[in-house]
Design an enzyme around this catalytic site. Sequence first.
Site, PDB file in Angstrom:
ATOM      1  N   THR A 175      -4.097 -30.231  16.888  1.00  0.00           N
ATOM      2  CA  THR A 175      -5.325 -31.033  16.889  1.00  0.00           C
ATOM      3  C   THR A 175      -6.136 -30.658  15.658  1.00  0.00           C
ATOM      4  OG1 THR A 175      -5.405 -31.316  19.270  1.00  0.00           O
ATOM      5  CG2 THR A 175      -7.518 -31.211  18.155  1.00  0.00           C
ATOM      6  N   ARG A 203      -3.544 -39.357  30.603  1.00  0.00           N
ATOM      7  CA  ARG A 203      -4.188 -38.052  30.398  1.00  0.00           C
ATOM      8  C   ARG A 203      -5.060 -38.048  29.134  1.00  0.00           C
ATOM      9  NH1 ARG A 203      -4.522 -33.783  26.376  1.00  0.00           N
ATOM     10  NH2 ARG A 203      -5.053 -31.898  27.511  1.00  0.00           N
ATOM     11  N   GLY A 205      -7.568 -35.371  26.904  1.00  0.00           N
ATOM     12  CA  GLY A 205      -7.991 -33.979  26.753  1.00  0.00           C
ATOM     13  C   GLY A 205      -9.456 -33.867  26.399  1.00  0.00           C
ATOM     14  N   ASP A 206      -9.812 -32.731  25.844  1.00  0.00           N
ATOM     15  CA  ASP A 206     -11.224 -32.473  25.510  1.00  0.00           C
ATOM     16  C   ASP A 206     -11.658 -33.120  24.196  1.00  0.00           C
ATOM     17  OD1 ASP A 206      -9.372 -30.663  24.259  1.00  0.00           O
ATOM     18  OD2 ASP A 206     -11.087 -29.553  23.486  1.00  0.00           O
ATOM     19  N   THR A 226     -10.287 -26.764  19.692  1.00  0.00           N
ATOM     20  CA  THR A 226      -8.848 -27.000  19.850  1.00  0.00           C
ATOM     21  C   THR A 226      -8.306 -26.017  20.872  1.00  0.00           C
ATOM     22  OG1 THR A 226      -6.671 -26.913  18.822  1.00  0.00           O
ATOM     23  CG2 THR A 226      -8.374 -25.537  17.812  1.00  0.00           C
ATOM     24  N   GLY A 227      -7.394 -26.496  21.712  1.00  0.00           N
ATOM     25  CA  GLY A 227      -6.825 -25.606  22.712  1.00  0.00           C
ATOM     26  C   GLY A 227      -6.436 -26.384  23.947  1.00  0.00           C
ATOM     27  N   GLY A 229      -6.924 -28.459  26.601  1.00  0.00           N
ATOM     28  CA  GLY A 229      -8.058 -29.356  26.781  1.00  0.00           C
ATOM     29  C   GLY A 229      -8.696 -29.330  28.155  1.00  0.00           C
TER      30      GLY A 229
HETATM   31  N1  ASP Z   1      -7.303 -29.937  22.814  1.00  0.00           N
HETATM   32  C1  ASP Z   1      -6.203 -30.849  22.691  1.00  0.00           C
HETATM   33  C2  ASP Z   1      -5.933 -31.550  23.992  1.00  0.00           C
HETATM   34  O1  ASP Z   1      -5.965 -30.909  25.019  1.00  0.00           O
HETATM   35  C3  ASP Z   1      -4.941 -30.189  22.236  1.00  0.00           C
HETATM   36  C4  ASP Z   1      -5.038 -29.338  20.989  1.00  0.00           C
HETATM   37  O2  ASP Z   1      -6.093 -28.756  20.706  1.00  0.00           O
HETATM   38  O3  ASP Z   1      -4.028 -29.238  20.267  1.00  0.00           O
HETATM   39  O4  ASP Z   1      -5.632 -32.726  23.970  1.00  0.00           O
END
Ligand code: ASP
Length: 309
Positions: A175, A203, A205-206, A226-227, A229
Amino acid sequence: MTKIAIAIHGGAGTLVRGMMTAEKETAYRRALSEARDAGYALLRSGKSALDAVEGAVRVLEDSPLFNAGKGSVFTADGTHEMDASIMCGDTREAGAVALIRGIANPVSLARDVMQHSHHVFLAGEGAMQFARKMGYTLEDEAYFYDDLRFRQWQDIKDTDGTQLDHAPKDHKFGTVGAVALDLSGNIAAATSTGGMTNKRYGRIGDSPVIGAGTYADNATCAVSCTGSGEYFIRGVAAYDVAAIMRYTGATLEIAATRVIQDHLIHLQGDGGLIAIDRLGNIAMPFNTEGMYRAMKDSSGYEMVGIYGT
Ligand code: ASP
């Protein structure tokens, strides 16, 4: 001269030294520098923090190395569905899109939602209708095809599992996001992602969720996360940094570190964030082995990093 500064990320995850070839590492470092420098050049020419974060994220979206735009991961259906958001710290206006397809630069569509609709967050078919109305041309699936991403999907495609683009077996992470401070003293943040490999059921994410993956307020800070989500949504991570600053008077560094190393760890969420305040202070904490990141400011300081210390 008033200070200007930018920080970007290309995802946090299991990034350990020696994991990738020297050529690959050079390619990542080059892509990160290019995106950072593109954003910084906009700031130096007097453009807004919003322009800078959009510009830097577009460069990362155009690179196949990152899980956003061109390099987005595969969904369970073998397609690509992307999420993005952007927020202006001056006005606290925000725009976000989720579950969009065929758009080369989702961050720009998020900005168009902010500037040319009465809404903040558009998803799925509605977001696509808006994109067509705004004159976006749609790329076909071949534009987003990447061999490694395809193999990554093949590994889990007949299971119920989803795979964060941070999993150890995969060497591509990604991300992307940016935060910036412009000459007028305004800050902004943007985030863009392809989400998780093999994701289904719509789905999200954040990354496109204002307050979770992205937040900006001149009074406190601008943040891009990032992480994993789901945990960043539950922890309202980006807003949490701003709230800690606002309600306790903590510095950016203390607030950002507390969110990543304490609040998220309690939820068992892994990842990191980049954040900036109006003085141009930058924080880039992560609780994973590494995070693709880069920054530059008008004091002459610049860096590109991948691993922890
Ligand atoms: N935060 C992103 C998600 O959950 C994924 C990522 O940070 O790579 O969609």
